[in-house]
Design an enzyme around this catalytic site. Structure first.
Site, PDB file in Angstrom:
ATOM      1  CD  GLU A 207      -2.859  -0.999  -0.137  1.00  0.00           C
ATOM      2  OE1 GLU A 207      -3.260   0.122  -0.521  1.00  0.00           O
ATOM      3  OE2 GLU A 207      -3.105  -2.050  -0.753  1.00  0.00           O
ATOM      4  CD  GLU A 223       3.471  -0.963   6.853  1.00  0.00           C
ATOM      5  OE1 GLU A 223       2.609  -1.837   6.686  1.00  0.00           O
ATOM      6  OE2 GLU A 223       3.955  -0.658   7.953  1.00  0.00           O
ATOM      7  CB  SER A 243      -0.723  11.219   3.080  1.00  0.00           C
ATOM      8  OG  SER A 243      -1.353  12.181   3.895  1.00  0.00           O
ATOM      9  NE  ARG A 319       0.468  14.287  24.438  1.00  0.00           N
ATOM     10  CZ  ARG A 319       0.825  13.937  25.668  1.00  0.00           C
ATOM     11  NH1 ARG A 319       1.387  12.753  25.885  1.00  0.00           N
ATOM     12  NH2 ARG A 319       0.618  14.766  26.679  1.00  0.00           N
TER      13      ARG A 319
END
Length: 346
Positions: A207, A223, A243, A319
């Site tokens: 992927e 990935e 991305s 985060r």
């Protein structure tokens, strides 16, 4: 003249019915050659007179060039020329005196090969205007076909009991059909474009995606998506579905990069460059304009900034606060260590 050559390649490719180039394969492109006698020989044989040129050769010219290269003991390029002379596809010699914006399909393909052969890193070549030069091509199990000629080719194939399988219609082909970089693993060849730079030790999972003029220093586990222009440092891990923001659309002119030993979690994303040893938690997408709360060692908010002010800084952990949903950043001193056995390329 031979002392000023930037790059050179002997190539074979595909033309449409009008004699226009669709694609070119260069088995062994040369960057900044130091063997000046070899370059002088080739330049003289093909009638090169300076500048950036793509010179289409007749079979007799290619055969003569092969003989001259063998006589000069230039065995590697001579073998390529001899193979080209024995084929029935059009042959081109592309010579770039300078690194300028490409103006022909053979020039574009030579530069894409230089990237995928890892001779030049992303952003190391002038590719301005390349999209306007490269044609759309139907990439099929029978090779490259001009889309305007596809229907006739499909009809002829079916009349012979055959089928042309159209894999994609795009300006860029699969990298692995042209270059297989040493020491790399690619789970799905259709997800890595020619012009991608994959450093040794890179793993691209099924992927994962790597665009042209982008890639990895290696080693690394990919990935997620590496968009055009993005370069990922060694030891970094891009989790599934994540991305990186490219610079081809949306008016974004900032060059996005990922430093060494970083982790971008699954389904996360970045729109700013990261320094070394940074972590972005799973599912968190940070753009340059995102408001970020800066925490101290006691996890208390000491400041609020736009994420762009943290661009390029190292040892950061981004985060999402599980209580109020705010984006937070704190110092992260733990580097990401890749699993050596899992990412082995032997």
């Amino acid at each position: 003249m031979s002392n000023s050559i930037f790059s050179l390649g002997l190539g074979v490719g595909t033309q449409n019915n009008k004699g226009e180039w669709l694609e070119v394969f260069y088995p062994q492109p040369i960057l900044k050659p130091t063997n000046h006698s070899l370059i002088a020989l080739i330049c003289k044989a093909v009638g090169y007179e300076g500048g950036n040129q793509a010179i289409t050769l007749a079979k007799a010219q290619v055969a003569k060039l092969a003989d001259e290269l063998y006589e000069a003991e230039e065995k590697a390029q001579a073998k390529i020329a001899r193979t080209l002379a024995e084929g029935d596809q059009p042959v081109v010699v592309t010579i770039l005196e300078t690194d300028e914006a490409p103006t022909s399909v053979p020039e574009c393909y030579l530069k894409l090969h230089l990237l995928s052969h890892t001779l030049v890193k992303p952003h190391g070549l002038k590719l301005d205007g390349m999209f306007g030069v490269l044609p759309n091509v139907a990439w099929t199990n029978k090779g490259a076909i001009d889309p305007s000629e596809l229907t006739q080719a499909q009809l002829e194939a079916r009349c012979k009991g055959d089928i042309i399988d159209v894999l994609s219609v795009d300006k860029f082909p699969k990298m692995l059909n042209y270059v297989v970089p040493a020491g790399t693993r690619v789970g799905d060849g259709s997800r890595v474009r020619l012009g991608a730079y994959l450093g040794e030790g890179t793993t691209i999972m099924h992927e994962g995606f790597v665009n042209f003029n982008a890639g990895t220093e290696g080693p690394g586990m990919i990935e997620g998506r590496i968009s055009a222009g993005v370069y990922v440092g060694k030891g970094s891990d891009l989790g599934g579905g994540c991305s990186t923001m490219g610079t081809l659309s949306g008016g974004n002119s900032t060059v996005i990069s990922v430093g060494e030993e970083c982790l971008i979690g699954a389904n996360a994303g970045i729109g700013l460059p990261l320094g070394d040893r940074c972590t972005v938690e799973a599912g968190l997408y940070i753009t340059a304009g995102s408001k970020v709360n800066v925490l101290d060692d006691q996890r208390q908010v000491v400041n609020s900034v736009k994420a762009r002010e943290l661009a390029g800084q190292s040892d950061l952990l981004f985060r999402r606060n599980s209580t109020n949903g705010a984006i937070e950043v704190l110092t992260n001193k733990s580097a990401i260590a890749l699993n050596e056995e899992l990412h082995s390329h032997n």
